[in-house]
Design a protein around this motif. Structure first.
Motif, PDB file in Angstrom:
ATOM      1  N   ASP A 146    -119.783 -37.316-150.475  1.00 37.75           N
ATOM      2  CA  ASP A 146    -120.832 -37.033-149.796  1.00 37.75           C
ATOM      3  C   ASP A 146    -120.300 -36.565-148.999  1.00 37.75           C
ATOM      4  O   ASP A 146    -119.807 -36.685-148.158  1.00 37.75           O
ATOM      5  CB  ASP A 146    -121.451 -38.119-149.847  1.00 37.75           C
ATOM      6  N   VAL A 177    -120.113 -22.465-153.402  1.00 36.07           N
ATOM      7  CA  VAL A 177    -120.166 -22.703-154.816  1.00 36.07           C
ATOM      8  C   VAL A 177    -121.691 -23.145-155.327  1.00 36.07           C
ATOM      9  O   VAL A 177    -122.016 -24.240-154.376  1.00 36.07           O
ATOM     10  CB  VAL A 177    -119.265 -23.379-155.458  1.00 36.07           C
ATOM     11  N   ASN A 178    -122.377 -21.499-155.761  1.00 32.30           N
ATOM     12  CA  ASN A 178    -123.536 -22.656-156.313  1.00 32.30           C
ATOM     13  C   ASN A 178    -124.818 -22.368-157.296  1.00 32.30           C
ATOM     14  O   ASN A 178    -124.011 -21.902-157.740  1.00 32.30           O
ATOM     15  CB  ASN A 178    -125.207 -21.910-155.346  1.00 32.30           C
ATOM     16  N   ILE A 179    -125.760 -23.030-157.413  1.00 40.43           N
ATOM     17  CA  ILE A 179    -126.376 -22.821-159.039  1.00 40.43           C
ATOM     18  C   ILE A 179    -127.000 -20.997-158.943  1.00 40.43           C
ATOM     19  O   ILE A 179    -128.060 -21.145-160.031  1.00 40.43           O
ATOM     20  CB  ILE A 179    -126.956 -23.680-159.356  1.00 40.43           C
ATOM     21  N   GLY A 186    -129.853 -23.404-154.494  1.00 41.79           N
ATOM     22  CA  GLY A 186    -129.512 -24.810-155.463  1.00 41.79           C
ATOM     23  C   GLY A 186    -130.467 -25.706-153.904  1.00 41.79           C
ATOM     24  O   GLY A 186    -131.648 -25.965-154.136  1.00 41.79           O
ATOM     25  N   ASN A 187    -129.540 -26.817-153.888  1.00 42.59           N
ATOM     26  CA  ASN A 187    -129.942 -28.093-153.474  1.00 42.59           C
ATOM     27  C   ASN A 187    -130.106 -27.914-152.027  1.00 42.59           C
ATOM     28  O   ASN A 187    -129.902 -26.950-151.143  1.00 42.59           O
ATOM     29  CB  ASN A 187    -129.283 -29.274-154.362  1.00 42.59           C
ATOM     30  N   GLU A 188    -130.761 -29.094-151.313  1.00 45.03           N
ATOM     31  CA  GLU A 188    -130.393 -29.442-150.149  1.00 45.03           C
ATOM     32  C   GLU A 188    -129.436 -28.815-149.075  1.00 45.03           C
ATOM     33  O   GLU A 188    -129.149 -28.178-148.327  1.00 45.03           O
ATOM     34  CB  GLU A 188    -131.250 -30.532-149.508  1.00 45.03           C
ATOM     35  N   SER A 190    -126.555 -27.144-150.414  1.00 47.77           N
ATOM     36  CA  SER A 190    -126.450 -26.092-150.036  1.00 47.77           C
ATOM     37  C   SER A 190    -126.956 -25.269-149.034  1.00 47.77           C
ATOM     38  O   SER A 190    -126.399 -23.755-148.522  1.00 47.77           O
ATOM     39  CB  SER A 190    -126.008 -25.455-151.492  1.00 47.77           C
ATOM     40  N   GLU A 209    -121.868 -18.476-158.775  1.00 43.00           N
ATOM     41  CA  GLU A 209    -122.210 -19.142-159.209  1.00 43.00           C
ATOM     42  C   GLU A 209    -121.062 -19.393-160.014  1.00 43.00           C
ATOM     43  O   GLU A 209    -119.918 -19.140-160.263  1.00 43.00           O
ATOM     44  CB  GLU A 209    -122.887 -18.406-160.558  1.00 43.00           C
ATOM     45  N   ALA A 210    -121.113 -21.128-160.465  1.00 46.34           N
ATOM     46  CA  ALA A 210    -120.063 -20.954-161.225  1.00 46.34           C
ATOM     47  C   ALA A 210    -119.199 -20.401-162.146  1.00 46.34           C
ATOM     48  O   ALA A 210    -117.471 -20.155-162.622  1.00 46.34           O
ATOM     49  CB  ALA A 210    -119.805 -22.899-161.995  1.00 46.34           C
ATOM     50  N   ARG A 211    -120.502 -19.886-163.125  1.00 49.48           N
ATOM     51  CA  ARG A 211    -119.960 -18.349-164.176  1.00 49.48           C
ATOM     52  C   ARG A 211    -118.124 -17.914-163.701  1.00 49.48           C
ATOM     53  O   ARG A 211    -117.748 -17.243-164.406  1.00 49.48           O
ATOM     54  CB  ARG A 211    -121.033 -17.931-164.434  1.00 49.48           C
ATOM     55  N   PHE A 226    -116.719 -34.270-154.737  1.00 49.59           N
ATOM     56  CA  PHE A 226    -118.267 -34.112-155.877  1.00 49.59           C
ATOM     57  C   PHE A 226    -117.351 -33.348-156.937  1.00 49.59           C
ATOM     58  O   PHE A 226    -117.793 -33.172-158.081  1.00 49.59           O
ATOM     59  CB  PHE A 226    -119.304 -34.697-155.593  1.00 49.59           C
ATOM     60  N   VAL A 227    -118.326 -32.121-156.561  1.00 50.64           N
ATOM     61  CA  VAL A 227    -118.522 -30.974-157.037  1.00 50.64           C
ATOM     62  C   VAL A 227    -117.224 -30.039-157.427  1.00 50.64           C
ATOM     63  O   VAL A 227    -116.918 -30.211-158.929  1.00 50.64           O
ATOM     64  CB  VAL A 227    -119.136 -29.852-156.992  1.00 50.64           C
TER      65      VAL A 227
ATOM     66  N   ASP B 146    -131.915 -31.751-157.079  1.00 51.01           N
ATOM     67  CA  ASP B 146    -131.715 -33.327-156.185  1.00 51.01           C
ATOM     68  C   ASP B 146    -132.074 -33.915-157.349  1.00 51.01           C
ATOM     69  O   ASP B 146    -133.502 -34.376-156.957  1.00 51.01           O
ATOM     70  CB  ASP B 146    -132.408 -33.194-154.942  1.00 51.01           C
ATOM     71  N   LYS B 233    -121.794 -22.684-166.756  1.00 52.71           N
ATOM     72  CA  LYS B 233    -121.759 -21.715-165.752  1.00 52.71           C
ATOM     73  C   LYS B 233    -120.640 -21.934-166.049  1.00 52.71           C
ATOM     74  O   LYS B 233    -120.174 -20.895-166.059  1.00 52.71           O
ATOM     75  CB  LYS B 233    -122.100 -21.893-164.567  1.00 52.71           C
TER      76      LYS B 233
END
Lengths: 339, 339
Positions: A146, A177-179, A186-188, A190, A209-211, A226-227, B146, B233
């Protein structure tokens, strides 16, 4: 320079740590301290008829295994090769420590014994990630599940220094790294991290992006532990499963078997390119000493490469540089370690 | 049964949506409503000399593109094929809606127009993920960046019902994507979710590490939308990069070229196994209607398969079953959508 090596760590133990150390001594002109069971180490050294005095043994009775609870093991097993090796760094008796033992214990021990650099809120495990263009540095790869944005900001600074000094990448490109690639995605975590990184003294190139990670356009990949761990493990799992599927297809007919035979060396080379053990060990960044995690399945060459990596880290004063850069941020150092 | 199809969506637009719809009508004995530009659709239908009355056209002037801000586009473009298709489901004029258009807009539109099932806090995008054993269902694949533990609990219930009813898996194994297998591993979200899933009416088999996802031991993979999207991805990116590396090795010498030639059909079959477009569309689970996202690169066969999937969802009353199961949990439904 004296580099301590956990002689007992890794899947193959002394067989590879001793051989790797001998090679390192010959090739790198350094001194090695092998930490572990003296009798076993001496016996292994005798196989190579090694008689030089560049390898010293420090006896450690105990071993921390992979299935022990890390922080507990570090606290209790004070005579283990890992704890004793880390203490050598803490006490400035060694310039660096290399271990292929339990990742968790090395992280916990690094924090508890060697301790964090002033201004660094969290230490991160940085993994060299093989890409089409070479190698990127992924951090955090699993030390912190976290995270807050400011931790990720510190990872960016540390990763950037490491990539520049150790992997010789001028002005390394740092990506989050993001979506999605656009700002605001992304999330809060990112979104907040993006805002911080825009105003940080690194070459921040935005989201990735992970791609696109396997393409290798980013030099430093920033994410929470975690990611990062998901990325690392999924890469391993997919590579393994793709190879087993390929093998299945290749064995399915007579012509395909011949085809596979003709491709053998190409396939081997290809497999090697995907193998992240080829790219050296993973530094634990953010603590007051050079600590390298070598892969559990390291062979002698991988151990030697991890030692070499430790040497370059020391020579380039990476710890001091991190201290300098991070001191500008004003992190909180007075917190007790929660491990 | 009447299934609405977004005629304008996807990379290939009407060329594949019309063809896929004709095939679906012939094969599945259903009625199709093609939503989109009437003239273009009619022109396309004429190519197949289709004269039956199982295909109806509902004219929509507008198109939502992939680069529009989803929620804004849905609110503004009321005459778009996507908004009109979703409204057909909302107004019970169609039993389901299939679109290969913008994922974001379909998610936003599904929530804003078709609306969430009572008791469901968040709708999730569920993606069929190809594995060595067949296919797992991964959710959430990107709708919610989230998440709280109770959302993941609801994803587990919805995914479990879907897997059982649609993909014919008895007592589907539900696993939580995590960075360790033991209970107590992971971040705050995964620990809390683990506790909830232990006491949920699904076949919860514990944590799964990303390394083991490709093996296919889990039927339903639960994670938040950020992690799910990274998994999806990265899988795409790695598969692509591995193929391009393989190709490079195969073209590197004369013998390897011959080898590759002999392997051609095997490689093709292998590539197909990894291609998740082969495994149908992705349902948006948690809203009061059947909505399927077909892949943007869908061909006619993929569109037909997505329509077939929608049909099975309707026949098996999946929405009603989710309503039943989730009503036991007592979720919060009075919240306004924040999109």
């Amino acid at each position: 320079m004296r580099i301590a090596v956990d002689a007992m760590g890794g899947d193959q133990g002394v067989m590879v740590t001793v051989k790797g150390s001998i090679e390192a001594v010959k090739e790198l002109g350094i001194n090695i301290i092998l930490v572990g069971n003296e009798e076993i180490i001496k016996n292994e050294l005798s196989k190579y008829e090694y008689s030089g005095n560049n390898i010293e043994i420090i006896s450690a009775e105990d071993i921390i295994t992979n299935d022990e609870e890390p922080a507990m093991a570090v606290r209790r097993k004070k005579q283990s090769s890992m704890v004793m090796g880390l203490n050598l760094v803490k006490d400035k008796m060694a310039d660096a420590f290399v271990s292929s033992g339990s990742t968790g214990a090395l992280l916990a021990g690094g924090l508890l014994l060697v301790k964090r650099i002033k201004g660094v809120d969290r230490a991160a495990l940085a993994i060299p990630y093989p890409t089409k263009k070479g190698v990127s540095l992924l951090l955090d790869a699993g030390a912190n599940t976290d995270c807050k944005a400011k931790y990720l900001q510190q990872f960016a600074i540390m990763g950037s220094i490491y990539m520049e000094k150790i992997l010789d990448t001028a002005n390394p490109k740092v990506s989050l790294v993001n979506i999605g690639t656009e700002e605001g995605k992304g999330n809060e975590l990112s979104k907040e991290t993006y805002d911080l990184l825009k105003n940080t003294n690194v070459n921040f190139t935005g989201n990735i992006e992970a791609r696109d990670i396997p393409e290798g356009d980013a030099d430093v990949l920033i994410c929470d532990g975690f990611v990062g761990n998901i990325i690392l493990k999924l890469t391993e799992g997919l590579a393994m499963s793709i190879f087993s599927l390929l093998k299945e297809e290749f064995m399915s007919s007579f012509t395909s078997k011949i085809g596979a035979l003709l491709l053998k060396s190409g396939l081997k080379k290809f497999k090697k390119r995907l193998d992240y053990t080829e790219y050296g060990g993973a530094p634990l960044l953010g603590i007051k000493g050079v600590v390298i995690k070598a892969h559990g399945s390291s062979d002698a060459k991988a151990i030697k490469n991890a030692i070499k990596q430790a040497k370059i880290l020391v020579e380039n004063k990476v710890i001091e540089r991190i201290e300098d850069e991070v001191s500008f941020l004003g992190g909180n150092h007075d917190r007790e370690e929660r491990i």
